[in-house]
Design a protein around this motif. Structure first.
Motif, PDB file in Angstrom:
ATOM      1  N   GLY A 163       0.806  -1.212   0.000  1.00 24.07           N
ATOM      2  CA  GLY A 163       0.000   0.000   0.000  1.00 24.07           C
ATOM      3  C   GLY A 163       0.838   1.260   0.000  1.00 24.07           C
ATOM      4  N   ILE A 164       0.376   2.246  -0.733  1.00 23.40           N
ATOM      5  CA  ILE A 164       1.044   3.550  -0.782  1.00 23.40           C
ATOM      6  C   ILE A 164      -0.045   4.598  -0.614  1.00 23.40           C
ATOM      7  N   PRO A 165       0.074   5.502   0.369  1.00 22.86           N
ATOM      8  CA  PRO A 165      -1.055   6.355   0.733  1.00 22.86           C
ATOM      9  C   PRO A 165      -1.195   7.592  -0.155  1.00 22.86           C
ATOM     10  N   VAL A 166      -2.304   8.295   0.061  1.00 21.75           N
ATOM     11  CA  VAL A 166      -2.470   9.619  -0.538  1.00 21.75           C
ATOM     12  C   VAL A 166      -1.409  10.549   0.050  1.00 21.75           C
ATOM     13  N   ILE A 167      -0.767  11.326  -0.822  1.00 22.81           N
ATOM     14  CA  ILE A 167       0.110  12.396  -0.347  1.00 22.81           C
ATOM     15  C   ILE A 167      -0.289  13.691  -1.046  1.00 22.81           C
ATOM     16  N   THR A 168       0.100  14.819  -0.476  1.00 23.86           N
ATOM     17  CA  THR A 168      -0.258  16.102  -1.064  1.00 23.86           C
ATOM     18  C   THR A 168       0.949  16.733  -1.742  1.00 23.86           C
ATOM     19  N   HIS A 169       0.695  17.776  -2.533  1.00 21.92           N
ATOM     20  CA  HIS A 169       1.764  18.374  -3.323  1.00 21.92           C
ATOM     21  C   HIS A 169       2.755  19.181  -2.487  1.00 21.92           C
ATOM     22  N   CYS A 170       2.259  19.814  -1.426  1.00 27.19           N
ATOM     23  CA  CYS A 170       3.127  20.593  -0.532  1.00 27.19           C
ATOM     24  C   CYS A 170       3.960  21.637  -1.281  1.00 27.19           C
ATOM     25  N   CYS A 171       3.343  22.345  -2.206  1.00 20.35           N
ATOM     26  CA  CYS A 171       4.059  23.424  -2.894  1.00 20.35           C
ATOM     27  C   CYS A 171       4.452  24.487  -1.874  1.00 20.35           C
ATOM     28  N   LEU A 172       5.707  24.931  -1.915  1.00 20.23           N
ATOM     29  CA  LEU A 172       6.140  25.962  -0.975  1.00 20.23           C
ATOM     30  C   LEU A 172       5.342  27.248  -1.189  1.00 20.23           C
ATOM     31  N   GLU A 173       5.073  27.592  -2.442  1.00 18.77           N
ATOM     32  CA  GLU A 173       4.155  28.692  -2.735  1.00 18.77           C
ATOM     33  C   GLU A 173       2.772  28.090  -2.938  1.00 18.77           C
ATOM     34  N   PRO A 174       1.816  28.413  -2.063  1.00 20.54           N
ATOM     35  CA  PRO A 174       0.487  27.811  -2.203  1.00 20.54           C
ATOM     36  C   PRO A 174      -0.180  28.196  -3.517  1.00 20.54           C
ATOM     37  N   HIS A 175      -1.295  27.543  -3.815  1.00 21.90           N
ATOM     38  CA  HIS A 175      -2.071  27.866  -5.000  1.00 21.90           C
ATOM     39  C   HIS A 175      -2.746  29.219  -4.827  1.00 21.90           C
ATOM     40  N   GLY A 176      -2.797  29.983  -5.898  1.00 26.64           N
ATOM     41  CA  GLY A 176      -3.463  31.269  -5.824  1.00 26.64           C
ATOM     42  C   GLY A 176      -3.018  32.206  -6.922  1.00 26.64           C
ATOM     43  N   CYS A 177      -3.459  33.452  -6.818  1.00 27.44           N
ATOM     44  CA  CYS A 177      -3.127  34.456  -7.824  1.00 27.44           C
ATOM     45  C   CYS A 177      -3.423  35.846  -7.268  1.00 27.44           C
ATOM     46  N   VAL A 178      -2.909  36.835  -7.951  1.00 27.75           N
ATOM     47  CA  VAL A 178      -3.361  38.214  -7.791  1.00 27.75           C
ATOM     48  C   VAL A 178      -4.124  38.533  -9.061  1.00 27.75           C
ATOM     49  N   ILE A 179      -5.326  39.066  -8.925  1.00 30.27           N
ATOM     50  CA  ILE A 179      -6.179  39.263 -10.087  1.00 30.27           C
ATOM     51  C   ILE A 179      -6.962  40.561  -9.956  1.00 30.27           C
ATOM     52  N   GLN A 180      -7.142  41.248 -11.074  1.00 28.85           N
ATOM     53  CA  GLN A 180      -7.833  42.540 -11.091  1.00 28.85           C
ATOM     54  C   GLN A 180      -8.770  42.587 -12.289  1.00 28.85           C
ATOM     55  N   TRP A 181     -10.052  42.835 -12.013  1.00 28.03           N
ATOM     56  CA  TRP A 181     -11.084  42.874 -13.058  1.00 28.03           C
ATOM     57  C   TRP A 181     -11.591  44.305 -13.162  1.00 28.03           C
ATOM     58  N   GLN A 182     -11.265  44.942 -14.292  1.00 30.62           N
ATOM     59  CA  GLN A 182     -11.703  46.310 -14.543  1.00 30.62           C
ATOM     60  C   GLN A 182     -12.409  46.376 -15.886  1.00 30.62           C
ATOM     61  N   GLY A 183     -13.720  46.709 -15.836  1.00 30.93           N
ATOM     62  CA  GLY A 183     -14.498  46.761 -17.068  1.00 30.93           C
ATOM     63  C   GLY A 183     -14.540  45.410 -17.738  1.00 30.93           C
ATOM     64  N   ASP A 184     -14.057  45.342 -18.994  1.00 26.34           N
ATOM     65  CA  ASP A 184     -14.024  44.060 -19.699  1.00 26.34           C
ATOM     66  C   ASP A 184     -12.611  43.499 -19.776  1.00 26.34           C
ATOM     67  N   GLN A 185     -11.716  44.045 -18.971  1.00 27.13           N
ATOM     68  CA  GLN A 185     -10.328  43.598 -18.958  1.00 27.13           C
ATOM     69  C   GLN A 185      -9.990  42.957 -17.617  1.00 27.13           C
ATOM     70  N   VAL A 186      -9.240  41.875 -17.674  1.00 31.19           N
ATOM     71  CA  VAL A 186      -8.787  41.191 -16.467  1.00 31.19           C
ATOM     72  C   VAL A 186      -7.269  41.046 -16.532  1.00 31.19           C
ATOM     73  N   MET A 187      -6.612  41.536 -15.493  1.00 31.61           N
ATOM     74  CA  MET A 187      -5.165  41.353 -15.372  1.00 31.61           C
ATOM     75  C   MET A 187      -4.907  40.299 -14.297  1.00 31.61           C
ATOM     76  N   ALA A 188      -4.055  39.337 -14.598  1.00 33.94           N
ATOM     77  CA  ALA A 188      -3.828  38.238 -13.662  1.00 33.94           C
ATOM     78  C   ALA A 188      -2.345  37.928 -13.533  1.00 33.94           C
ATOM     79  N   TRP A 189      -1.956  37.694 -12.296  1.00 32.10           N
ATOM     80  CA  TRP A 189      -0.595  37.257 -11.962  1.00 32.10           C
ATOM     81  C   TRP A 189      -0.733  35.946 -11.199  1.00 32.10           C
ATOM     82  N   PRO A 190      -0.780  34.829 -11.879  1.00 32.21           N
ATOM     83  CA  PRO A 190      -1.033  33.547 -11.214  1.00 32.21           C
ATOM     84  C   PRO A 190       0.256  32.834 -10.824  1.00 32.21           C
ATOM     85  N   SER A 191       0.090  31.790 -10.030  1.00 27.35           N
ATOM     86  CA  SER A 191       1.138  30.800  -9.813  1.00 27.35           C
ATOM     87  C   SER A 191       0.707  29.593 -10.629  1.00 27.35           C
ATOM     88  N   THR A 192       1.281  29.442 -11.831  1.00 24.34           N
ATOM     89  CA  THR A 192       0.739  28.476 -12.786  1.00 24.34           C
ATOM     90  C   THR A 192       1.825  27.751 -13.562  1.00 24.34           C
TER      91      THR A 192
END
Length: 714
Positions: A163-192
């Motif tokens: 048996g080998i168990p479930v393990i998690t990714h443990c990324c040092l930088e968690p999942h997420g982004c900085v995102i800005q929605w203005q009008g019909d434009q979206v600016m995004a700085w993701p961790s991707t």
């Protein structure tokens, strides 16, 4: 086609920049702390988001009231993610989110949200298949040959449970982004892991054109397969930004949510029978396996792993649904599990017949897709690990501390992904290379610059590189170990195409035809008379003032032109010591023999293997998701009790890159995933060799080791 340029790589002995161990170009920035990750971003008027998550493993929301949170000072937006009536399937699933002027206010505000739940029955532990009942879904039996007869006729049969168990990714930088929605434009700085494709995945959810979403990322703090898509947090962050009048929102998961929400590597359990001859020849395989990564269940590991052509096999698999967060790709999905199950079973068969497992793995290499390659690697791994000197038969050792050796194998595809590069040569001699790819820390910046410099006959410092922006030529997702193959091939093609245009401009001044020229050591010269030459800068001046050369080159997956290909193989040996009184496993030495085609930078290739082994040893010795049957909660969703290896736990790592010409001629093959596959198998086998009995379940923790030695099942 007759007019197709010769894009092929220079011969090994002719390479001046490629094949050399240059240090990472971004190393100084990272070492000095100047490299800015998305989670480091600070913007004017930026808001901070926090999640409210479900406290139950399975529940239905009966009511939700956000009024008190909305009235708090500093709260700019509140978003309900799960409306009343929504059924939630795991502890930690998203319920609502708040954006506020500080992270502290956002976290305080989510506590003000009142949610009533109807708690429902849950199931969270798949280790005992008998308890899964209707939660298990059979995949259907697959049979080749006549396994029943082969087992009956066999001289020896080995049975094991692993048996080998479930393990998690443990990324040092968690999942997420900085995102800005203005009008019909979206600016995004993701961790991707996919800058180019990030907008296209998010756009339908936001109902805006993908062209209106601008994506930028310079550095990422780990992904390992879990950061391809924007994730639900990107849409949540965008909606919060919109509700807050277009202010940028920083939304990153906290560590508990990071362990629960964005994905994991599924478990795998198996009852495996191997039959064969007393000389170690395997004739039959039978496996009954089950797995889970979360509510959606778990995929079937590819068994038998690497030794795929065993003539008589019977495979059964059950996917088990549990009330826990979902699975995501994790550095060679399903391969670690398959390698562990397969190599453990082969090692146990070798012990059953009393044959050295190195001999058994070698004797049955004909069942692998690359028999000669694996036999070469087994021999090299045995040599580097001092196998003949240190290996002792299982059960032959005495004393409190015992030493053991074990084998693990790997295989991977790694063909180059689809991508495009653009090379621009300016009249002043400057060169710009552009691609919307990302560097996950694996050295993509350095690799692309080396290829461009080699192609144009320049030094690396003469190449300017732009990546990490979705306005640049499309780069593929960094997954499947396909980035180096795709990016290097596209870079090579764009460079050759740009160079052809430069030769056209410079040829008249050298009284030569463009096809008779070459670029070497900062000069453009005639191939047949190298004294007829001009400097790179002088040649570029022939482009003319105000002009420039800008050419693209594309790689298609599994490029047939020889620049890249798929198919990596490796053999690893773990050398461990086990204290039978404390159960503590210590890594003495870890040997990895790996092929990966043409090596652009051996320093970075070795680094990939070091990183994979460190990551794998952490898994083999410490990592597992621990679920509480009573509450349905993950009990170790933090960095205190979800254990990771430290530098003192790793031991000595010995890497051998198989760069023989036969492999070099195969072109570039990715290396991110294959060396991460066999570690659990090698460590588990080494422990069994040391203490004389199989510890069935990963990790090789003191508790598991001592339970096995004492004959306990707990």
């Amino acid at each position: 086609m007759a007019n197709t340029p010769d894009y092929s790589w220079p011969p090994m002995d002719a390479r001046k920049i490629m094949g050399k161990p240059y240090k990472r170009l971004d190393g100084p920035q990272k070492a000095a702390g100047r490299a800015k990750y998305t989670s480091d971003l600070k913007m004017k008027d930026m808001l901070f988001a926090a999640y409210l998550t479900c406290p139950h493993a399975h529940a239905r929301i009966t009511s939700i009231d956000t009024g008190a949170a909305e009235k708090m000072n500093g709260v700019q937006a509140v978003l309900v993610i799960a409306e009343a009536g929504k059924e939630l399937q795991w502890h930690g699933q998203e319920v609502a989110a708040v954006a506020a002027t500080t992270e502290e206010v956002a976290r305080e505000a989510i506590l003000k949200i009142k949610v009533a739940y109807e708690v429902l029955p849950h199931f969270v532990n798949e280790a005992d298949l008998a308890k899964a009942a209707s939660r298990g879904k059979a995949a259907g039996e697959k049979v080749t040959g006549d396994p029943e007869k082969a087992i009956q006729d066999a001289e020896a049969v080995s049975d094991g449970v692993y048996g080998i168990p479930v393990i998690t990714h443990c990324c040092l930088e968690p999942h997420g982004c900085v995102i800005q929605w203005q009008g019909d434009q979206v600016m995004a700085w993701p961790s991707t892991q996919f800058v180019t494709g990030w907008a296209g995945t998010l756009a339908p959810n936001l109902k805006v054109p993908a062209a209106n979403i601008k994506v930028k990322m310079d550095y990422i703090g780990g992904g390992f397969g879990s950061k391809f898509s924007p994730g639900a947090w990107a849409e949540v962050g965008a909606r919060l930004s919109q509700k807050a009048g277009g202010k940028p929102v920083k939304i990153f998961l906290d560590r508990a949510s990071e362990q629960q929400i964005p994905g994991n590597r599924p478990s795998a359990f198996g009852k495996i029978k191997i039959a064969g001859k007393k000389d170690g020849t395997i004739t039959a395989w039978q496996s009954d396996t089950w797995a889970s990564g979360g509510f959606a269940g778990g995929g079937q590991p590819p068994l038998p792993y690497v030794y795929t052509n065993i003539p008589n096999t019977r495979l059964n698999h059950v996917s088990v649904s549990v009330n826990a967060g979902p699975s995501q790709a994790w550095r060679a999905p399903n391969n670690q599990q398959a390698s562990y199950l397969t190599c453990s079973a082969i090692e146990d068969f070798a012990a059953k017949v009393g044959v050295d497992p190195m001999v058994v793995f070698d004797k049955n290499a004909g069942y692998t897709p690359r028999a000669e390659q694996y036999q070469y690697q087994l021999k090299k791994a045995a040599e580097l690990s001092e196998w003949s000197k240190l290996w002792k038969p299982r059960g032959s050792q005495t004393g409190a501390v015992r030493r053991g050796l074990g084998i693990g194998v790997n295989a991977w595809g790694g063909a180059g992904h689809a991508c495009e590069a653009r090379t621009t040569i300016n009249p002043d001699g400057s060169v710009l290379l552009e691609m919307g790819t990302q560097d996950l820390g694996t050295g993509t910046r350095t690799i692309m610059t080396q290829v461009a410099a080699e192609t144009l006959g320049l030094q690396m410092g003469q190449i300017k590189l732009a990546i990490g922006d979705n306005s640049l030529p499309p780069g593929g997702a960094s997954g499947g170990s396909t980035t180096v193959g795709g990016a290097s091939s596209a870079t090579r093609k764009s460079g050759i195409n740009a160079l052809a245009k430069l030769f056209e401009a410079a040829a008249p001044a050298l009284s030569a035809q463009p096809e008779d020229l070459e670029a070497v050591d900062g000069t453009v010269r005639v191939k047949s008379d190298t004294k007829k030459s001009m400097s790179w800068v002088a040649a570029c001046k022939k482009i003319g003032p105000g002009g420039k050369i800008s050419e693209t080159g594309a790689n298609e997956q599994r490029n047939p032109m020889g620049l890249n290909s798929g198919g990596a193989a490796g053999v690893q040996v773990a050398d461990v010591s086990v204290d039978t009184e404390t159960g503590l496993v210590k890594i003495n030495r870890y040997v990895a023999v790996q092929d990966c085609g043409l090596i652009i930078n051996p320093r970075l290739a070795e680094s990939q293997i070091y990183g994979a082994i460190i990551m794998g040893i952490s898994t083999a010795l410490f990592e597992e998701r621990i679920m509480d049957n009573l509450t349905g909660r993950m009990m170790n969703s933090d960095m205190e009790f979800y254990k990771l290896a430290g530098i003192k736990d790793i031991g000595d790592i010995v890497v051998h890159l198989d760069i023989r010409e036969v492999n070099d001629k195969r072109g570039v093959i990715g290396l991110g995933e294959p060396p991460a596959i066999g570690i659990c198998a090698a460590v588990g086998n080494a422990v069994a060799n040391a203490i004389g009995v199989r510890v069935p379940n990963m990790p090789m923790s003191p508790m598991h080791v001592l339970n096995t030695l004492e004959g306990r099942n707990a």
